[in-house]
Write a protein that holds these residues in place. Structure first.
Motif, PDB file in Angstrom:
ATOM      1  N   ALA A 340       0.812  -1.218   0.000  1.00 37.89           N
ATOM      2  CA  ALA A 340       0.000   0.000   0.000  1.00 37.89           C
ATOM      3  C   ALA A 340       0.845   1.267   0.000  1.00 37.89           C
ATOM      4  N   PHE A 341       2.111   1.148   0.385  1.00 41.57           N
ATOM      5  CA  PHE A 341       3.007   2.300   0.436  1.00 41.57           C
ATOM      6  C   PHE A 341       3.471   2.619  -0.985  1.00 41.57           C
ATOM      7  N   ASN A 342       3.018   3.721  -1.527  1.00 40.50           N
ATOM      8  CA  ASN A 342       3.235   4.081  -2.928  1.00 40.50           C
ATOM      9  C   ASN A 342       4.581   4.774  -3.090  1.00 40.50           C
ATOM     10  N   PHE A 345       5.454   7.142  -6.247  1.00 38.56           N
ATOM     11  CA  PHE A 345       4.767   8.434  -6.211  1.00 38.56           C
ATOM     12  C   PHE A 345       5.341   9.317  -5.097  1.00 38.56           C
ATOM     13  N   ILE A 346       5.577   8.727  -3.917  1.00 34.19           N
ATOM     14  CA  ILE A 346       6.118   9.491  -2.793  1.00 34.19           C
ATOM     15  C   ILE A 346       7.521  10.004  -3.119  1.00 34.19           C
ATOM     16  N   ASN A 347       8.333   9.165  -3.727  1.00 36.39           N
ATOM     17  CA  ASN A 347       9.691   9.556  -4.074  1.00 36.39           C
ATOM     18  C   ASN A 347       9.689  10.700  -5.087  1.00 36.39           C
ATOM     19  N   GLU A 348       8.807  10.617  -6.065  1.00 34.10           N
ATOM     20  CA  GLU A 348       8.706  11.691  -7.061  1.00 34.10           C
ATOM     21  C   GLU A 348       8.259  12.982  -6.397  1.00 34.10           C
ATOM     22  N   PRO A 400       7.820  -4.390  -3.940  1.00 34.42           N
ATOM     23  CA  PRO A 400       6.917  -4.094  -5.056  1.00 34.42           C
ATOM     24  C   PRO A 400       7.219  -2.737  -5.677  1.00 34.42           C
ATOM     25  N   GLU A 401       6.874  -2.592  -6.955  1.00 34.73           N
ATOM     26  CA  GLU A 401       7.020  -1.321  -7.656  1.00 34.73           C
ATOM     27  C   GLU A 401       5.650  -0.836  -8.098  1.00 34.73           C
ATOM     28  N   GLN A 410      -2.779  -1.003  -8.429  1.00 30.30           N
ATOM     29  CA  GLN A 410      -2.205  -2.351  -8.425  1.00 30.30           C
ATOM     30  C   GLN A 410      -1.709  -2.720  -7.028  1.00 30.30           C
ATOM     31  N   GLY A 411      -1.011  -1.802  -6.365  1.00 27.35           N
ATOM     32  CA  GLY A 411      -0.522  -2.066  -5.022  1.00 27.35           C
ATOM     33  C   GLY A 411      -1.639  -2.256  -4.022  1.00 27.35           C
TER      34      GLY A 411
END
Length: 609
Positions: A340-342, A345-348, A400-401, A410-411
């Motif tokens: 669930a930890f995206n 997106f968070i890194n971007e 996961p990616e 997907q996550g």
């Protein structure tokens, strides 16, 4: 991100030693240094550590910023919050470490070390000139008192090594021998790294209750000369420092003054740097480094941006789940939290996608696991525990990616499948546990966390948990309460970082050994209790070849990573330090890079004008 908390926890790694590889040779005679395997790289007549500049001038000052506060100046006991640097800047041990070798020590307070050929004992001989900052000589009585007191009343980090000492005896006017009760090759080195205090200072005091009222007397080049509780601590170089002529100290302790200023949060600290109130700052956010360090002092050259690479492991940084909570005792739930930890997106959002993710505890180093099925010696070491290993340990495990979108469908689908497999259900939009109770947990954060974007990361994570029907309470508490709660393992999920070295050893027991899981104050926050983990640590400690050591560490990395105890965030492959142009560091960078004893130990002040 600033690196204050990372370095605070990495500082705990001061007990984590390194390995110099080579064939083991039996010897039992006084030597100038000791390596885990083979011989020290530097000869007895070395002039300086290879990454120090013996020609560096003395003088000047460095002023660094810290987020938070402090209520103690004694880093050797569990009580209180202490500026993490004090343990390394104001105290010395019998041996000193070279950070250009994975695990080699050279004499500091001790002029020599002698070990049994099987490393069942080690003996140190004090330098005759060794003295405390008040000018009194260091005696064997001081040494033995320090070891016994810290080993029985000190911070938990000292207790594990002391418990493996069978006996301590004075063998000469300036010599002491430690005999061990455990087969552990690292002990001969570890025992040489305990801080030495002055026994007479504590004759009428309770060291376990000391805080700001007593500044421990030690032998280091720096002493605490001024402080204001919670505001600043200032250290001054002792002009009469006993070890100023030692080869080991050439090019070190160059600055006259080291001052630590404390601020409420990271943004205030950054503004203080821009205003010139502090003159050196670490930056861990690549996006901030690229976009916010363009203020006038940088453009004029008054402030320099330095990037310092390293070859050490990433360690683990992210959000740890407490397996003592039944919710997180199931690996499927922990994997669901990771899914669930995206991250993408968070890194971007946080770094412009500039910082890669931590992929395992020892990633970015030769000790890191592969993500393919285990083979060879690694598989052989893990096979006896195959029935109880987390899924993916032997088969291979990869984080996961996501697709980079904000919703990460997907996550979330993968997370929901895992929760269903674990017996959780959805009722009217709320997730229920197998007993039909609503699922909720707390994310604990300190209000003074130096990582300004940790709270933002949590904010970006919460919508995914809400879409899963999970109620999350984010609790922000002051640093003292945060320390008390984490020391008592009173949390569900919290921000967590553990620095790791090229030299994993006894500290691994404190980090994730089964015994540490029930020891208040230990660093096993996740509560790992795994026979495989304990066995791999034991193999690391008893390996007599580089191959076995490396295989055991890679196997340990697999068990921890596949255990899904932490939701990892991004890694740091280099240090980013902005500083005034008068502050300099050597061209030769040690393999550990900007580690505990690099900034400011080998830095110096020089006016280029």
């Amino acid at each position: 991100m600033t690196r204050t908390q990372i370095f605070r926890t990495i500082a705990i790694l001061g007990a984590a030693l390194g390995l110099g590889f080579g064939p083991h040779e039996a010897w039992a005679e006084p030597r100038h240094g000791i390596a885990m395997y083979g011989e020290p790289a530097l000869p007895p007549d070395f002039e300086a550590l290879p990454y120090a500049n013996p020609e560096a001038p003395k003088g000047g000052r460095i002023v660094v910023g810290e987020v938070g506060s402090f209520d103690s100046l004694n880093p050797h006991v569990l009580k209180g919050s202490v500026p993490w640097q004090l343990r390394f800047l104001t105290y010395e041990s019998l041996m000193g470490r070279s950070y250009d070798e994975p695990f080699t020590l050279y004499g500091l307070l001790a002029e020599s070390i002698e070990v049994a050929d099987d490393r069942s004992w080690t003996e140190f001989t004090l330098r005759e000139e060794a003295a405390f900052s008040d000018g009194t000589p260091v005696t064997i009585e001081d040494v033995m008192w320090s070891y016994e007191t810290l080993g029985t009343q000190g911070h938990p980090r000292y207790l594990g090594t002391w418990s493996q000492v069978e006996s301590m005896e004075q063998t000469g006017p300036r010599s002491v021998r430690f005999t061990f009760n455990t087969e552990n090759r690292e002990l001969a080195l570890l025992i040489g790294l305990r801080p030495i205090l002055k026994k007479a200072q504590w004759d009428d005091k309770d060291i376990t209750q000391s805080g700001l009222e007593t500044i421990p007397i030690a032998t280091a080049p720096y002493t605490v000369t001024d402080f204001e509780a919670g505001r600043f601590v200032e250290l001054t170089r002792n002009p009469d420092y006993w070890g100023r002529d030692l080869p080991f100290m050439q090019g070190q302790a160059n600055l006259d003054t080291i001052r630590m200023e404390f601020y409420a949060d990271a943004q205030v600290l950054f503004e203080a740097f821009k205003a010139g109130q502090i003159n050196s700052i670490r930056e861990t956010n690549a996006e901030t480094w690229e976009t916010q360090y363009d203020f006038p002092a940088v453009r004029s050259g008054e402030v320099v941006k330095s990037e310092i690479p390293h070859k050490r492991p990433t360690g683990i940084t992210g959000f740890v789940m407490n397996t003592r909570n039944p919710l997180f005792s199931d690996w499927r739930v922990r994997e669901a939290m990771i899914q669930a930890f995206n991250f993408e997106f968070i890194n971007e959002t946080m770094t412009g996608g500039r910082q890669p993710r931590i992929t395992s505890y020892f990633s970015n180093s030769q000790l890191g696991m592969t993500h393919d099925p285990a083979e060879g010696r690694v598989a052989q070491l893990l096979q006896p525990y195959a029935d109880n290993l987390p899924p993916g340990t032997l088969e291979g495990y990869t984080l996961p990616e996501g697709d980079g979108s904000a919703r990460n469908r997907q996550g979330l689908r993968a997370a929901m499948r895992l929760m269903e497999e674990a017996g959780y259900t959805i009722d009217q939009g709320r997730m229920l546990d197998p007993q039909g109770r609503p699922v909720s947990f707390e994310i604990l954060l300190p209000t003074s966390t130096p990582e300004a974007d940790v709270g933002t990361i949590v904010d970006l994570y919460l919508p995914a948990l809400e879409r899963m029907g999970i109620e999350v309470d984010v609790s922000r508490v002051d640093r003292a309460q945060f320390n008390r709660r984490t020391e008592a393992f009173d949390f569900d999920m919290t921000f967590y970082t553990r620095g790791l070295s090229l030299s994993p050893g006894n500290e691994q027991k404190l980090y994730w050994g089964a015994a540490a899981a029930d020891t208040p104050g230990s660093m096993n926050w996740m509560g790992v209790q795994s026979p495989a983990v304990d066995a791999m640590i034991d193999t690391i400690l008893t390996s007599e070849s580089r191959e076995d050591f490396t295989a055991a560490t890679r196997a340990l990395d697999r068990v921890l990573t596949a255990g899904r105890y932490v939701i990892p965030i991004y890694q740091w492959r280099e240090s980013r330090i902005a500083h005034v142009k008068e502050l300099h560091f050597p061209d030769r960078i040690p393999i550990y890079g900007d580690f505990i004893n690099f900034h400011p130990d080998v830095w110096w002040w020089e006016d280029d004008g």
